[in-house]
Enzyme design. Structure first.
Site, PDB file in Angstrom:
ATOM      1  N   PRO A  29       0.888  -1.131  -0.090  1.00 22.32           N
ATOM      2  CA  PRO A  29       0.016   0.176   0.147  1.00 22.32           C
ATOM      3  C   PRO A  29       0.843   1.191  -0.131  1.00 22.32           C
ATOM      4  O   PRO A  29       1.792   1.426   0.760  1.00 22.32           O
ATOM      5  CB  PRO A  29      -0.899  -0.010   1.238  1.00 22.32           C
ATOM      6  CG  PRO A  29       0.117  -0.947   2.264  1.00 22.32           C
ATOM      7  CD  PRO A  29       0.880  -1.744   1.387  1.00 22.32           C
ATOM      8  N   GLY A  30       0.429   2.404  -0.629  1.00 22.93           N
ATOM      9  CA  GLY A  30       1.037   3.572  -0.675  1.00 22.93           C
ATOM     10  C   GLY A  30       0.044   4.833  -0.291  1.00 22.93           C
ATOM     11  O   GLY A  30       0.065   4.952   0.900  1.00 22.93           O
ATOM     12  N   TYR A  75      -3.316  13.922 -14.168  1.00 18.25           N
ATOM     13  CA  TYR A  75      -4.526  13.075 -14.191  1.00 18.25           C
ATOM     14  C   TYR A  75      -5.775  13.445 -14.095  1.00 18.25           C
ATOM     15  O   TYR A  75      -6.723  13.020 -13.906  1.00 18.25           O
ATOM     16  CB  TYR A  75      -4.453  12.011 -12.866  1.00 18.25           C
ATOM     17  CG  TYR A  75      -3.100  11.401 -12.759  1.00 18.25           C
ATOM     18  CD1 TYR A  75      -2.509  10.639 -13.311  1.00 18.25           C
ATOM     19  CD2 TYR A  75      -2.268  11.721 -11.579  1.00 18.25           C
ATOM     20  CE1 TYR A  75      -1.472   9.980 -13.191  1.00 18.25           C
ATOM     21  CE2 TYR A  75      -1.022  11.139 -11.337  1.00 18.25           C
ATOM     22  CZ  TYR A  75      -0.598  10.338 -12.034  1.00 18.25           C
ATOM     23  OH  TYR A  75       0.566   9.536 -11.786  1.00 18.25           O
ATOM     24  N   CYS A  81       3.642  28.582 -16.399  1.00 11.45           N
ATOM     25  CA  CYS A  81       3.371  28.922 -17.718  1.00 11.45           C
ATOM     26  C   CYS A  81       2.797  27.822 -18.388  1.00 11.45           C
ATOM     27  O   CYS A  81       3.375  27.112 -19.595  1.00 11.45           O
ATOM     28  CB  CYS A  81       4.397  29.600 -18.316  1.00 11.45           C
ATOM     29  SG  CYS A  81       4.913  31.134 -17.598  1.00 11.45           S
TER      30      CYS A  81
HETATM   31  N1  LLP Z   1       3.013  -1.692  -5.917  1.00  7.76           N
HETATM   32  C1  LLP Z   1       2.903  -1.515  -7.326  1.00  7.76           C
HETATM   33  C2  LLP Z   1       3.844  -2.423  -8.149  1.00  7.76           C
HETATM   34  C3  LLP Z   1       2.757  -0.019  -7.860  1.00  7.76           C
HETATM   35  O1  LLP Z   1       2.895  -0.005  -9.073  1.00  7.76           O
HETATM   36  C4  LLP Z   1       1.951   0.892  -7.049  1.00  7.76           C
HETATM   37  C5  LLP Z   1       1.806   2.128  -7.618  1.00  7.76           C
HETATM   38  C6  LLP Z   1       1.867   0.261  -5.654  1.00  7.76           C
HETATM   39  C7  LLP Z   1       2.215  -0.908  -5.202  1.00  7.76           C
HETATM   40  C8  LLP Z   1       1.241   1.459  -4.748  1.00  7.76           C
HETATM   41  O2  LLP Z   1      -0.062   1.837  -5.282  1.00  7.76           O
HETATM   42  P1  LLP Z   1      -1.074   2.581  -4.169  1.00  7.76           P
HETATM   43  O3  LLP Z   1      -1.442   1.673  -2.840  1.00  7.76           O
HETATM   44  O4  LLP Z   1      -0.409   3.768  -3.924  1.00  7.76           O
HETATM   45  O5  LLP Z   1      -2.305   2.719  -5.173  1.00  7.76           O
HETATM   46  N2  LLP Z   1       1.089   8.783  -9.382  1.00  7.76           N
HETATM   47  C9  LLP Z   1      -0.176   8.175  -9.318  1.00  7.76           C
HETATM   48  C10 LLP Z   1      -0.310   6.724  -8.730  1.00  7.76           C
HETATM   49  C11 LLP Z   1       0.723   5.902  -9.544  1.00  7.76           C
HETATM   50  C12 LLP Z   1       0.707   4.512  -8.836  1.00  7.76           C
HETATM   51  C13 LLP Z   1       1.885   3.615  -9.454  1.00  7.76           C
HETATM   52  N3  LLP Z   1       1.865   2.481  -8.864  1.00  7.76           N
HETATM   53  C14 LLP Z   1      -1.216   9.068  -8.529  1.00  7.76           C
HETATM   54  O6  LLP Z   1      -0.847  10.173  -8.152  1.00  7.76           O
HETATM   55  O7  LLP Z   1      -2.361   8.643  -8.554  1.00  7.76           O
END
Ligand code: LLP
Length: 404
Positions: A269-270, A311, A338
């Site tokens: 999780p992120g 996005y 800009c």
């Molecule tokens: N594991 C892998 C292999 C991933 O590619 C990602 C996110 C995660 C875990 C974590 O995912 P989460 O739990 O955070 O959804 N920049 C974009 C999100 C890109 C996510 C990329 N991969 C945004 O701001 O929404």
């Protein structure tokens, strides 16, 4: 984080006070929120006892990684840089998983030298490269293979990663071939099936479909995977509409899944850990009034926070002080860069605000600072952490002289 007497506070410190001391634009995080989110996440899955590998790409601030480490979390990394940072934060290499479609020879070699928990490969050629390096070191390396389960995660197309046609993982046929290949290899210790179908997923249904696909593929492979790495992706309610992810159902689905498959679960999780722990405090430089709307020009811009420009993601904006009445007019919050996409939010009404006052861009703890850039030769903002009634600077504001 809440209003106390009309002033927005992080824990018990007012955002005015914080901004006065550290200037703006400023990322500010709450330790309590981080702690609560991690504990909640653990509690949701306490029967499954997963290994939780925090997704470093969502926020790679070293001080925050150190805090996260104290809760026993591992790390999901996608580059040598993230791996080094995770270890610098004290995260044990045996809790680090490494994903990504383009790991270089030297990155794989580094990961092997560090004995990380798993290198999750995403193609046949990557597996062959890994095997070659392992052979040269006469070492059997722990590996996962990332499956592309061809599931629509029903999120923004730009952050969907598990559909046929996406660059991530391998399809079922290739997956089964690579399993057979790995079984015969002296240098590949196949331990894990990994998936990650996308980010900001708010329904359990895509995960339900994904688990069905995994079940089928595992059966066909006739292989006992020690780990199933389910990736990250759980979303949060940015617009506070209470459409929250149903952890209970997800937990039940996984419990049922592991009754059959007996593997240990890994999560990456992120956003669900970090997004609502951070705000971006910004000062209003100018208010430009025209007939139809007020442009509110902030000192924060798309280089500081990219999610809207990249996005179209909407983040709530609230005044640091909300004592004034609401004005029914269109407000467009923009940055000074800009580019026409350098805007944060358009609303139909907002509190009466003045130049030099502060506003708060909400829920920027994940994919905020980690996506920031120096576009327009703008220095990176500072980051602070509020912990136990103290404010600690956890990343100094970049100096212009470092950019020139
Ligand atoms: N594991 C892998 C292999 C991933 O590619 C990602 C996110 C995660 C875990 C974590 O995912 P989460 O739990 O955070 O959804 N920049 C974009 C999100 C890109 C996510 C990329 N991969 C945004 O701001 O929404």
């Amino acid at each position: 984080m809440k209003y106390i007497k009309n002033n927005f506070h992080v824990e018990n410190i007012s955002t005015q006070k914080i901004a006065k001391k550290f200037k703006t634009p400023l990322y500010c995080y709450s330790y309590l929120r981080i702690k609560n989110n991690i504990n909640k996440f653990k509690n949701h899955f306490k029967k499954i006892k997963p290994l939780i590998c925090f997704s470093v790409k969502s926020n790679s601030n070293l001080s925050l990684l150190k805090e996260i480490k104290k809760f026993g979390l591992g790390a999901d990394v996608v580059s040598k840089g993230e791996m080094i940072k995770a270890m610098a934060a004290g995260i044990n290499s045996k809790k680090i998983v490494f994903s990504g479609v383009g790991k270089t020879y030297s990155e794989i070699e580094y990961a092997i030298n560090k004995n990380i928990l798993l290198i999750n490969v995403e193609s046949r050629n990557e597996l062959l490269t890994l095997e070659k390096i392992a052979r040269s070191k006469k070492k059997k390396v722990d590996v996962g293979i990332r499956l592309n389960p061809n599931i629509d995660p029903k999120t923004l197309r730009q952050i969907s990663t598990g559909k046929e046609g996406d660059k991530f993982g391998v399809d079922e046929k290739e997956f089964l071939d690579l399993v057979s290949y790995s079984k015969k290899s002296k240098f590949i210790n196949l331990k894990c099936l990994s998936v990650h179908i996308g980010s900001q997923i708010l329904s359990h249904k895509p995960y339900e479909k994904m688990l069905k696909v995994l079940d089928k593929v595992i059966n066909k492979s006739n292989y006992n995977f020690e780990y199933i790495d389910l990736g990250g992706g759980i979303g949060i309610s940015y617009n506070k509409d209470n459409k929250n992810f149903n952890y209970e159902i997800f937990n039940k689905l996984i419990s049922k899944f592991i009754e059959k498959n007996k593997s240990k679960i890994i999560f990456e999780p992120g956003r669900s850990i970090m997004a609502n722990t951070g705000i971006l405090i910004s000062k209003i430089i100018y208010i430009k009034k025209n007939r139809n709307k007020n442009f509110v020009i902030l000192d924060a811009a798309m280089n500081d926070f990219m999610r809207k420009a990249l996005y179209g993601a909407n983040h709530q904006i609230i005044p640091s002080n909300k004592k004034r009445r609401i004005i029914n007019k269109k407000f467009e919050f923009v940055g000074p860069i800009c580019e026409s996409t350098d805007k944060f939010l358009i609303t139909k009404k907002f509190h009466s605000i003045k130049e030099n006052e502060l506003v708060i861009i909400c829920d920027v703890g994940a994919y905020g600072m980690s996506l920031a850039s120096n576009y327009n030769v703008r220095p990176f903002p500072a980051e602070v952490l509020v912990k136990n009634s103290n404010i600690k600077i956890i990343k100094k504001r970049q100096k212009l002289k470092d950019l020139i």
